[in-house]
Scaffold this motif. Structure first.
Motif, PDB file in Angstrom:
ATOM      1  N   ILE A  33      16.821  63.582 -20.375  1.00  0.00           N
ATOM      2  CA  ILE A  33      16.348  62.620 -19.387  1.00  0.00           C
ATOM      3  C   ILE A  33      16.602  63.179 -18.003  1.00  0.00           C
ATOM      4  N   ILE A  34      15.647  63.040 -17.145  1.00  0.00           N
ATOM      5  CA  ILE A  34      15.842  63.399 -15.750  1.00  0.00           C
ATOM      6  C   ILE A  34      16.181  62.125 -14.999  1.00  0.00           C
ATOM      7  N   THR A  35      17.316  62.119 -14.372  1.00  0.00           N
ATOM      8  CA  THR A  35      17.684  60.958 -13.574  1.00  0.00           C
ATOM      9  C   THR A  35      17.012  61.061 -12.227  1.00  0.00           C
ATOM     10  N   ASP A  36      16.492  59.989 -11.774  1.00  0.00           N
ATOM     11  CA  ASP A  36      15.823  59.968 -10.489  1.00  0.00           C
ATOM     12  C   ASP A  36      16.849  60.217  -9.392  1.00  0.00           C
ATOM     13  N   THR A  37      16.669  61.284  -8.632  1.00  0.00           N
ATOM     14  CA  THR A  37      17.634  61.623  -7.583  1.00  0.00           C
ATOM     15  C   THR A  37      17.147  61.221  -6.203  1.00  0.00           C
ATOM     16  N   ALA A  38      16.050  60.506  -6.148  1.00  0.00           N
ATOM     17  CA  ALA A  38      15.541  60.059  -4.849  1.00  0.00           C
ATOM     18  C   ALA A  38      16.513  59.075  -4.221  1.00  0.00           C
ATOM     19  N   PRO A  39      16.519  58.964  -2.889  1.00  0.00           N
ATOM     20  CA  PRO A  39      17.398  57.999  -2.233  1.00  0.00           C
ATOM     21  C   PRO A  39      17.119  56.588  -2.754  1.00  0.00           C
ATOM     22  N   PRO A  40      18.136  55.752  -2.774  1.00  0.00           N
ATOM     23  CA  PRO A  40      17.920  54.387  -3.259  1.00  0.00           C
ATOM     24  C   PRO A  40      16.825  53.680  -2.472  1.00  0.00           C
ATOM     25  N   ALA A  41      16.045  52.932  -3.151  1.00  0.00           N
ATOM     26  CA  ALA A  41      14.991  52.186  -2.475  1.00  0.00           C
ATOM     27  C   ALA A  41      15.605  51.105  -1.595  1.00  0.00           C
ATOM     28  N   SER A  42      14.941  50.790  -0.524  1.00  0.00           N
ATOM     29  CA  SER A  42      15.503  49.834   0.416  1.00  0.00           C
ATOM     30  C   SER A  42      15.369  48.394  -0.079  1.00  0.00           C
ATOM     31  N   THR A  43      14.360  48.156  -0.859  1.00  0.00           N
ATOM     32  CA  THR A  43      14.201  46.809  -1.410  1.00  0.00           C
ATOM     33  C   THR A  43      13.791  46.943  -2.863  1.00  0.00           C
ATOM     34  N   PRO A  44      14.071  45.927  -3.652  1.00  0.00           N
ATOM     35  CA  PRO A  44      13.683  46.002  -5.075  1.00  0.00           C
ATOM     36  C   PRO A  44      12.190  46.242  -5.258  1.00  0.00           C
ATOM     37  N   ASP A  45      11.406  45.795  -4.318  1.00  0.00           N
ATOM     38  CA  ASP A  45       9.964  45.934  -4.463  1.00  0.00           C
ATOM     39  C   ASP A  45       9.512  47.391  -4.406  1.00  0.00           C
ATOM     40  N   THR A  46      10.324  48.255  -3.844  1.00  0.00           N
ATOM     41  CA  THR A  46       9.903  49.636  -3.683  1.00  0.00           C
ATOM     42  C   THR A  46      10.450  50.541  -4.791  1.00  0.00           C
ATOM     43  N   ILE A  47      11.221  49.992  -5.710  1.00  0.00           N
ATOM     44  CA  ILE A  47      11.745  50.809  -6.801  1.00  0.00           C
ATOM     45  C   ILE A  47      10.594  51.219  -7.715  1.00  0.00           C
ATOM     46  N   ALA A  48      10.518  52.522  -7.968  1.00  0.00           N
ATOM     47  CA  ALA A  48       9.426  53.018  -8.818  1.00  0.00           C
ATOM     48  C   ALA A  48       9.573  52.446 -10.216  1.00  0.00           C
ATOM     49  N   ARG A  49       8.481  52.035 -10.762  1.00  0.00           N
ATOM     50  CA  ARG A  49       8.490  51.499 -12.114  1.00  0.00           C
ATOM     51  C   ARG A  49       7.534  52.307 -12.977  1.00  0.00           C
ATOM     52  N   ILE A  50       7.814  52.307 -14.252  1.00  0.00           N
ATOM     53  CA  ILE A  50       6.939  53.006 -15.183  1.00  0.00           C
ATOM     54  C   ILE A  50       5.675  52.171 -15.358  1.00  0.00           C
ATOM     55  N   PRO A  51       4.528  52.743 -15.103  1.00  0.00           N
ATOM     56  CA  PRO A  51       3.295  51.958 -15.247  1.00  0.00           C
ATOM     57  C   PRO A  51       3.014  51.634 -16.707  1.00  0.00           C
ATOM     58  N   GLU A  52       2.341  50.545 -16.900  1.00  0.00           N
ATOM     59  CA  GLU A  52       1.950  50.170 -18.257  1.00  0.00           C
ATOM     60  C   GLU A  52       0.977  51.201 -18.810  1.00  0.00           C
ATOM     61  N   PRO A  53       1.240  51.716 -19.984  1.00  0.00           N
ATOM     62  CA  PRO A  53       0.274  52.680 -20.558  1.00  0.00           C
ATOM     63  C   PRO A  53      -1.010  51.965 -20.949  1.00  0.00           C
ATOM     64  N   PRO A  54      -2.088  52.709 -21.083  1.00  0.00           N
ATOM     65  CA  PRO A  54      -3.329  52.071 -21.547  1.00  0.00           C
ATOM     66  C   PRO A  54      -3.160  51.615 -22.992  1.00  0.00           C
ATOM     67  N   ILE A  55      -3.395  50.344 -23.224  1.00  0.00           N
ATOM     68  CA  ILE A  55      -3.229  49.768 -24.565  1.00  0.00           C
ATOM     69  C   ILE A  55      -4.578  49.207 -25.013  1.00  0.00           C
ATOM     70  N   ILE A  56      -5.023  49.664 -26.136  1.00  0.00           N
ATOM     71  CA  ILE A  56      -6.325  49.242 -26.666  1.00  0.00           C
ATOM     72  C   ILE A  56      -6.162  47.866 -27.289  1.00  0.00           C
ATOM     73  N   PRO A  57      -6.841  46.851 -26.744  1.00  0.00           N
ATOM     74  CA  PRO A  57      -6.629  45.481 -27.232  1.00  0.00           C
ATOM     75  C   PRO A  57      -7.221  45.272 -28.622  1.00  0.00           C
ATOM     76  N   ARG A  58      -6.769  44.248 -29.251  1.00  0.00           N
ATOM     77  CA  ARG A  58      -7.242  43.916 -30.598  1.00  0.00           C
ATOM     78  C   ARG A  58      -8.756  43.777 -30.656  1.00  0.00           C
ATOM     79  N   SER A  59      -9.317  43.209 -29.597  1.00  0.00           N
ATOM     80  CA  SER A  59     -10.765  42.990 -29.592  1.00  0.00           C
ATOM     81  C   SER A  59     -11.524  44.306 -29.672  1.00  0.00           C
TER      82      SER A  59
END
Ligand SMILES: [Zn+2]
Length: 257
Positions: A33-59
């Motif tokens: 695992i690579i730990t994110d070494t970027a400076p801490p985000a200033s607000t929770p809203d700016t913390i990088a998040r893992i995007p949702e992968p493309p998921i093929i729906p049941r339909s």
């Protein structure tokens, strides 16, 4: 800590923007695992998040609708019907603590055929309301929506409540996990870990030793996958929720597990 990547990984085949996040074959000794070494985000809203992968729906893959009169998952959960269709409701995020990996065993030429075969097996032979797994990953890396994630799965006898089931299409006693499957498995699991309360990763066999699921070639990588996700491998996060566990037929290979 952000699951930012795994060394040696190239650009993800499914999303170029996620270069470095894809999962190489876990037997690669470079995996970590690579730990994110970027400076801490200033607000929770700016913390990088893992995007949702493309998921093929049941339909899109032609899933059948759930059958709420299925013999072995009949009706909706109640105190008097503990094995009925159980919806987590507002508890869904905290309820999922164990992520469980399976293989489908059934394998045909293309992913959709295999997916539909698995659903037919679960509904027509196991007599459950729907396919038992929450997500399935094809040989070509497609991630398919299985059972509604807000509903308890049927994939690990006695331990289904609070356990999310991810199934790789193939028989990994024979097949090797494809590169695209590894990439999608890594992306999906990392995203799930970020969005639910998982603390453990387990193979189906960890809970039910009678089954060979998810096959020797996938089992060999479980420890490394758990490490890459920042989860412990094992079953001890499971705390029995209502209802009381019972034995059932294994969704993967048909043994009593
Ligand atoms: Zn299984």
């Amino acid at each position: 800590m952000l699951l930012a990547g795994i060394t040696g990984a190239g650009a993800c085949a499914m999303c170029g923007a996620l270069a470095g996040m894809s999962l190489l074959r876990p037997q690669n000794p470079e995996i970590r695992i690579i730990t994110d070494t970027a400076p801490p985000a200033s607000t929770p809203d700016t913390i990088a998040r893992i995007p949702e992968p493309p998921i093929i729906p049941r339909s899109q893959w032609g899933a059948r609708p759930p059958n709420h009169t299925a013999e072995n998952e009949n009706g909706f959960y109640s105190v008097d019907n503990p094995f009925g269709w159980f919806t987590y409701g507002d508890d869904v995020q905290r309820m999922y603590q164990t992520l469980i990996i399976h293989h489908s065993v059934i394998y045909d030429n293309d992913d959709v055929t295999t997916l539909k075969d698995a659903q037919d097996l679960h509904m027509d032979e196991r007599l459950w309301a729907d396919i038992g797994y929450h997500y399935l990953i094809g040989k070509n890396g497609g991630i398919y929506e299985g059972r509604d994630v807000r509903v308890r799965g049927v994939h690990v006898a006695g331990y289904n409540t609070g356990s999310m089931g991810v199934c790789l299409l193939g028989n990994f006693n024979v097949d090797q996990v494809s590169e695209l499957q590894w990439q999608s498995l890594g992306w999906l699991c990392a995203w799930l870990v970020e969005n639910f309360s998982f603390v453990r990763l387990a193979a189906h066999q960890d809970f039910n030793p009678q089954t060979e699921c998810p096959g020797t070639n996938l089992l060999a990588s479980m420890e490394q996958l758990a490490n890459a996700l920042g989860l412990a491998r094992g079953i001890d996060a499971y705390s029995p929720h209502t209802p009381t566990p019972i034995a059932m037929t294994c969704p993967c290979c048909g043994c009593i597990a």
